[in-house]
Enzyme design. Structure first.
Site, PDB file in Angstrom:
ATOM      1  N   HIS A  96      -8.587  -1.146 -21.934  1.00 31.05           N
ATOM      2  CA  HIS A  96      -8.049  -1.577 -20.634  1.00 31.05           C
ATOM      3  C   HIS A  96      -7.744  -3.072 -20.604  1.00 31.05           C
ATOM      4  O   HIS A  96      -6.991  -3.522 -19.731  1.00 31.05           O
ATOM      5  CB  HIS A  96      -8.998  -1.183 -19.490  1.00 31.05           C
ATOM      6  N   ASP A 126     -12.134   3.871 -24.468  1.00 32.74           N
ATOM      7  CA  ASP A 126     -11.797   2.517 -24.007  1.00 32.74           C
ATOM      8  C   ASP A 126     -12.025   1.484 -25.107  1.00 32.74           C
ATOM      9  O   ASP A 126     -12.629   0.434 -24.872  1.00 32.74           O
ATOM     10  CB  ASP A 126     -12.582   2.139 -22.746  1.00 32.74           C
ATOM     11  N   SER A 200     -15.135  -7.927 -20.179  1.00 27.91           N
ATOM     12  CA  SER A 200     -14.729  -6.684 -20.844  1.00 27.91           C
ATOM     13  C   SER A 200     -14.266  -6.953 -22.271  1.00 27.91           C
ATOM     14  O   SER A 200     -13.431  -7.827 -22.513  1.00 27.91           O
ATOM     15  CB  SER A 200     -13.595  -6.012 -20.074  1.00 27.91           C
TER      16      SER A 200
END
Length: 344
Positions: A96, A126, A200
């Site tokens: 992402h 992911d 992230s």
């Protein structure tokens, strides 16, 4: 009260017995150079007013032709990544973080920055793999994340809010978190080390500086850290990375069953002892791997390759992260008796 520079020199550099003060600094000196900041740039078309699509409206208001040309807007976002192979310039991050990006830039701790090539990604887990052409890189050693325990100390390193490299500490507060609806395959490490937007793709390491997870998501009703963050276990990430580096994509194996959790009601109906955990096979698809292995509806899967299956989500992860053609040994409960089958 603020201490002056001279007063800092009076602060103890060692404990009372002469031993040095405990510090993560030596470990971080080796790990920080391998954690990178990732900037992505995306060009999107700006939506026009629907009235401009009406020829009568354009003619009546004499709308200039140049206003009819599609307008574009360039946006930038920030995330984090980890170098896992210095020689090849391989960088691990979240899918992402780079999803839809036209351009990806990787910035190192020493100030250098490089355009990155996307090798491949696995949206269901992911995970994304990037490559940069650079010399004198550092890499993070990988740990066996299956050996993690609740209470182990961990350190999160990343680029929260685009501030630059930031280090936070905490413990593993839970393992095997599923059912959050964040990813297709979930088996998260939960930690209270502060994770915020921008973290992230960054590193979650143990006190030896080994990568145990990839920081991925937060539970944040207020929009910031509340002490519950989630990381993809290193072993789970590597299962996808190896396929991406080999094939450029993930070729995910399937067993061919529909499953559900073994509830207390189902355990009673199947005459299974109370407290038994597992995944109940509700349906077997014809000519599937499960069908060929002799698995039947009503079987309860309790182990995969000797590892206990506690839920249907755990079984889905165990099978879904296998490659096409892999062989697995499944331990089942059928009619109250244990049975072992092998499936491809």
């Amino acid at each position: 009260m603020l201490a002056s520079a001279s007063s800092h020199a009076l602060l103890p550099a060692a404990m009372g017995n002469g031993d040095p003060m405990p510090s993560l600094a030596p470990m971080l000196k080796s790990v920080n150079p391998a954690v990178v900041n990732i900037s992505t740039y995306t060009t999107r078309n700006v939506q026009q007013n629907p009235l401009l699509n009406d020829p009568f409206f354009r003619h009546f208001f004499n709308v200039p032709e140049q206003q009819m040309r599609p307008r574009q807007r360039r946006t930038q976002s920030a995330g984090s990544g980890v170098i896992i192979d210095a020689g090849a310039g391989t960088v691990l991050t979240n899918h992402h973080v780079i999803d839809g990006a036209d351009e990806i830039t990787v910035a190192l701790e020493d100030g250098r920055s490089f355009k990155a090539e996307l090798i491949g990604s696995d949206p269901d887990v992911d995970i994304a793999v990037l490559k940069i052409e650079a010399k004198n890189l550092s890499e993070v050693e990988l740990a066996d994340s299956d050996k993690l325990q609740v209470g182990d100390f961990v350190v999160a390193i990343g680029n929260p809010f685009g501030l630059g490299q930031t280090v936070t500490t905490g413990i593993v507060s839970a393992l095997g978190r599923t059912g959050l609806g964040i990813e297709g395959y979930e088996n998260f490490i939960q930690t209270d080390a502060s994770i915020n937007p921008g973290n992230s793709g960054g590193a979650l390491v143990n006190l030896r500086g080994e990568l145990v997870g990839v920081n991925t998501a937060i539970l944040a009703p207020s929009g910031g850290n509340v002490g519950i963050g989630f990381a993809i276990p290193a072993n789970m990430a590597m299962a996808s990375i190896e396929q991406i580096l080999t094939h450029g994509e993930v070729r995910r194996g399937q067993l061919g069953v529909i499953i559900q959790d073994l509830t207390s009601e189902l355990a009673e109906a199947f005459d299974i002892k109370p407290g038994q955990r597992g995944a109940v096979v509700a349906e077997v698809q014809e000519d599937s791997a499960a069908d060929k292995a002799g698995i039947k509806a009503g079987d309860v899967v309790v182990e995969v390759d000797g590892k206990a299956v506690l839920s249907s989500a755990q079984l889905r992860n165990a099978i879904g992260l296998r490659r096409v053609g892999d062989k697995v040994k499944l331990t089942l409960l059928r009619d109250g008796k244990e049975k072992t089958v092998k499936a491809t």
